[in-house]
Design a protein around this motif. Structure first.
Motif, PDB file in Angstrom:
ATOM      1  N   ILE A   1      -2.955  -1.394 -16.991  1.00  0.00           N
ATOM      2  CA  ILE A   1      -2.910  -0.271 -16.058  1.00  0.00           C
ATOM      3  C   ILE A   1      -1.685  -0.432 -15.167  1.00  0.00           C
ATOM      4  N   ASN A   2      -0.947   0.643 -14.987  1.00  0.00           N
ATOM      5  CA  ASN A   2       0.303   0.619 -14.233  1.00  0.00           C
ATOM      6  C   ASN A   2       0.227   1.622 -13.077  1.00  0.00           C
ATOM      7  N   GLN A   3       0.854   1.301 -11.946  1.00  0.00           N
ATOM      8  CA  GLN A   3       0.785   2.147 -10.763  1.00  0.00           C
ATOM      9  C   GLN A   3       2.099   2.924 -10.587  1.00  0.00           C
ATOM     10  N   LYS A   4       2.024   4.237 -10.700  1.00  0.00           N
ATOM     11  CA  LYS A   4       3.229   5.065 -10.664  1.00  0.00           C
ATOM     12  C   LYS A   4       3.920   5.063  -9.301  1.00  0.00           C
ATOM     13  N   ARG A   5       3.158   4.889  -8.224  1.00  0.00           N
ATOM     14  CA  ARG A   5       3.746   4.920  -6.882  1.00  0.00           C
ATOM     15  C   ARG A   5       4.136   3.537  -6.370  1.00  0.00           C
ATOM     16  N   ASP A   6       4.087   2.540  -7.200  1.00  0.00           N
ATOM     17  CA  ASP A   6       4.325   1.170  -6.763  1.00  0.00           C
ATOM     18  C   ASP A   6       5.765   1.000  -6.274  1.00  0.00           C
ATOM     19  N   LYS A   7       5.905   0.673  -4.977  1.00  0.00           N
ATOM     20  CA  LYS A   7       7.218   0.407  -4.396  1.00  0.00           C
ATOM     21  C   LYS A   7       7.414  -1.073  -4.099  1.00  0.00           C
ATOM     22  N   MET A   8       6.409  -1.856  -4.407  1.00  0.00           N
ATOM     23  CA  MET A   8       6.511  -3.296  -4.211  1.00  0.00           C
ATOM     24  C   MET A   8       7.099  -3.952  -5.457  1.00  0.00           C
ATOM     25  N   ILE A   9       6.602  -3.536  -6.626  1.00  0.00           N
ATOM     26  CA  ILE A   9       7.089  -4.045  -7.909  1.00  0.00           C
ATOM     27  C   ILE A   9       7.334  -2.848  -8.823  1.00  0.00           C
ATOM     28  N   LYS A  10       8.482  -2.772  -9.428  1.00  0.00           N
ATOM     29  CA  LYS A  10       8.809  -1.607 -10.247  1.00  0.00           C
ATOM     30  C   LYS A  10       7.840  -1.475 -11.426  1.00  0.00           C
TER      31      LYS A  10
ATOM     32  N   MET B   1       0.835  -1.200   0.000  1.00  0.00           N
ATOM     33  CA  MET B   1       0.000   0.000   0.000  1.00  0.00           C
ATOM     34  C   MET B   1       0.870   1.250   0.000  1.00  0.00           C
ATOM     35  N   ASP B   2       0.320   2.377  -0.455  1.00  0.00           N
ATOM     36  CA  ASP B   2       1.031   3.635  -0.272  1.00  0.00           C
ATOM     37  C   ASP B   2       0.493   4.315   0.984  1.00  0.00           C
ATOM     38  N   GLU B   3       0.948   5.552   1.217  1.00  0.00           N
ATOM     39  CA  GLU B   3       0.673   6.219   2.493  1.00  0.00           C
ATOM     40  C   GLU B   3      -0.810   6.444   2.766  1.00  0.00           C
ATOM     41  N   ARG B   4      -1.642   6.442   1.739  1.00  0.00           N
ATOM     42  CA  ARG B   4      -3.064   6.702   1.944  1.00  0.00           C
ATOM     43  C   ARG B   4      -3.777   5.564   2.671  1.00  0.00           C
TER      44      ARG B   4
ATOM     45  N   LYS C   1      -4.609  -2.787 -27.983  1.00  0.00           N
ATOM     46  CA  LYS C   1      -4.156  -2.585 -26.616  1.00  0.00           C
ATOM     47  C   LYS C   1      -4.200  -1.107 -26.261  1.00  0.00           C
ATOM     48  N   ALA C   2      -4.208  -0.840 -24.963  1.00  0.00           N
ATOM     49  CA  ALA C   2      -4.158   0.519 -24.450  1.00  0.00           C
ATOM     50  C   ALA C   2      -3.395   0.487 -23.135  1.00  0.00           C
ATOM     51  N   TYR C   3      -2.829   1.619 -22.773  1.00  0.00           N
ATOM     52  CA  TYR C   3      -1.988   1.717 -21.568  1.00  0.00           C
ATOM     53  C   TYR C   3      -2.394   2.942 -20.777  1.00  0.00           C
ATOM     54  N   ALA C   4      -2.465   2.794 -19.449  1.00  0.00           N
ATOM     55  CA  ALA C   4      -2.798   3.919 -18.583  1.00  0.00           C
ATOM     56  C   ALA C   4      -1.976   3.813 -17.305  1.00  0.00           C
ATOM     57  N   GLU C   5      -1.614   4.961 -16.749  1.00  0.00           N
ATOM     58  CA  GLU C   5      -0.924   4.998 -15.458  1.00  0.00           C
ATOM     59  C   GLU C   5      -1.807   5.686 -14.434  1.00  0.00           C
ATOM     60  N   ILE C   6      -1.782   5.175 -13.213  1.00  0.00           N
ATOM     61  CA  ILE C   6      -2.545   5.779 -12.126  1.00  0.00           C
ATOM     62  C   ILE C   6      -1.591   6.153 -11.000  1.00  0.00           C
ATOM     63  N   ASP C   7      -1.933   7.184 -10.253  1.00  0.00           N
ATOM     64  CA  ASP C   7      -1.061   7.721  -9.210  1.00  0.00           C
ATOM     65  C   ASP C   7      -1.334   7.025  -7.881  1.00  0.00           C
ATOM     66  N   TRP C   8      -1.087   5.696  -7.865  1.00  0.00           N
ATOM     67  CA  TRP C   8      -1.329   4.884  -6.689  1.00  0.00           C
ATOM     68  C   TRP C   8      -0.196   3.880  -6.505  1.00  0.00           C
ATOM     69  N   GLY C   9      -0.175   3.254  -5.322  1.00  0.00           N
ATOM     70  CA  GLY C   9       0.744   2.166  -5.056  1.00  0.00           C
ATOM     71  C   GLY C   9       0.222   0.869  -5.642  1.00  0.00           C
ATOM     72  N   HIS C  10       0.812  -0.241  -5.206  1.00  0.00           N
ATOM     73  CA  HIS C  10       0.495  -1.530  -5.804  1.00  0.00           C
ATOM     74  C   HIS C  10      -0.974  -1.905  -5.638  1.00  0.00           C
ATOM     75  N   PHE C  11      -1.557  -1.575  -4.509  1.00  0.00           N
ATOM     76  CA  PHE C  11      -2.939  -1.948  -4.215  1.00  0.00           C
ATOM     77  C   PHE C  11      -3.489  -0.974  -3.195  1.00  0.00           C
ATOM     78  N   SER C  12      -4.790  -0.817  -3.174  1.00  0.00           N
ATOM     79  CA  SER C  12      -5.423   0.075  -2.203  1.00  0.00           C
ATOM     80  C   SER C  12      -6.854  -0.376  -1.943  1.00  0.00           C
ATOM     81  N   LEU C  13      -7.336  -0.053  -0.763  1.00  0.00           N
ATOM     82  CA  LEU C  13      -8.733  -0.283  -0.418  1.00  0.00           C
ATOM     83  C   LEU C  13      -9.542   1.016  -0.460  1.00  0.00           C
ATOM     84  N   GLN C  14      -8.910   2.100  -0.857  1.00  0.00           N
ATOM     85  CA  GLN C  14      -9.593   3.395  -0.878  1.00  0.00           C
ATOM     86  C   GLN C  14     -10.628   3.449  -2.002  1.00  0.00           C
ATOM     87  N   PRO C  15     -11.783   4.059  -1.746  1.00  0.00           N
ATOM     88  CA  PRO C  15     -12.795   4.198  -2.805  1.00  0.00           C
ATOM     89  C   PRO C  15     -12.280   4.940  -4.029  1.00  0.00           C
ATOM     90  N   GLU C  16     -11.384   5.905  -3.817  1.00  0.00           N
ATOM     91  CA  GLU C  16     -10.847   6.670  -4.941  1.00  0.00           C
ATOM     92  C   GLU C  16     -10.035   5.779  -5.890  1.00  0.00           C
TER      93      GLU C  16
END
Length: 328
Positions: free
Chosen positions: A268-277, A217-220, A292-307
């Protein structure tokens, strides 16, 4: 092999502690449980069923550190968008049968293929696959296997994409990723672990030291004490067998990434991912052919946040909606 499904017999509810009471109440009001025979065990399935049998169907696949109970927020969000959502626990994981931690990538893929076959028998809507973490790679692997049978899903969404047939990428998503950079060493590791699996396939190896799960998880999400709850969860993996580890380094896709032509894939790729590069998913995406399509999100590897769920829903809906236009 697909057999008749029965009502749930599991009373394991530890997963409730991950979710707030309001979300949990909404989930429990709609989720159903089924069981399905696959890869010689009985799978546990969480089912979020629309009354309309023609509603689109989404199979949501968990990764190596989880099971369906952790994904109820995302599953409910897709359900509330009109999807019938099917969340299977894979063999040897979560609430499914089999000895905990004793399975292979091929068996996990077969689980998804069998669940998809059942879904097509039970429902009439367009079928999609989705997965995250290792489940992202399993999602493409299952879609490719279905394509070789002439029954591909309409589209797939992969939150992370890893190649289990390539020992370089197989090592790169572990704590020992630095070894993947040494020329020739990944193949040596694959050979040694493969030999170990042949000699002692049931040998137990510690699972949690293999990856940086503390950075899941990230800090959120830190205030939720997720990691402490996850470590105490009786349904998350603590050890795995040698045959599982060998399969992570030597299970080629039925259709290599470079040869994909039948399955439209959103990665989909997670920009803040510190678990897996994040570079690992990006490298696999660049190898991928076809629509195919590619998107990046400003999150860590996984989150439970609604956002977090909302961003995945928005990206997934946009991608899947476009595929509907050209689908029979």
């Amino acid at each position: 092999m697909i057999m008749m499904l029965n009502q749930a017999r599991s009373n394991q509810t530890y997963w409730h502690c991950y979710h707030n009471p309001a979300l949990l109440a909404r989930v429990l009001s709609v989720v159903q449980t089924r069981h399905l025979q696959s890869a010689e065990v009985e799978l546990h399935i969480d089912l979020y069923r629309q009354r309309d049998k023609t509603a689109p169907v989404l199979i949501l696949n968990h990764g190596g550190g989880g099971y369906g109970g952790l994904f109820v927020g995302l599953a409910l969000a897709f359900y509330e968008q009109g999807y019938t959502v099917i969340v299977p626990d894979q063999k040897g994981q979560g609430r499914s049968g089999g000895e905990m931690g004793d399975f292979t990538v091929a068996e996990a893929v077969q689980n998804i293929v069998d669940v998809a076959a059942w879904a097509r028998q039970e429902f009439n809507g367009l079928l999609y696959l989705c997965g995250g973490s290792i489940g992202g790679g399993l999602t493409y692997a299952a879609a490719a296997a279905m394509a070789t049978q002439g029954k591909p899903p309409v589209a797939a969404v992969c939150l992370n994409l890893f190649d289990f047939g390539d020992p370089v990428t197989g090592l790169a998503f572990t704590r020992f990723a630095i070894l993947a950079k040494i020329p020739g060493l990944p193949k040596v590791c694959r050979t040694i672990i493969g030999l170990l699996a042949k000699l002692t396939p049931g040998m137990r190896l510690p699972y949690r030291p293999l990856a940086r799960f503390e950075n899941m998880m990230d800090e959120r999400d830190l205030a939720m004490d997720f990691y402490a709850k996850w470590r105490a969860d009786p349904l998350t993996l603590r050890t795995v067998t040698a045959r599982y580890l060998a399969s992570m380094l030597d299970t080629a896709f039925a259709i290599p990434l470079e040869e994909n032509s039948q399955v439209p894939v959103l990665v989909i790729n997670q920009k803040r991912d510190k678990m897996i590069k994040p570079q690992l998913t990006l490298d696999c995406y660049r190898r991928l052919s076809g629509q195919k399509a590619y998107a990046e999100i400003d999150w860590g590897h996984f989150s439970l946040q609604p956002e977090f769920n909302n961003e995945l829903i928005a990206l997934g809906e946009q991608w899947l909606g476009k595929r509907n236009i050209n689908s029979p």
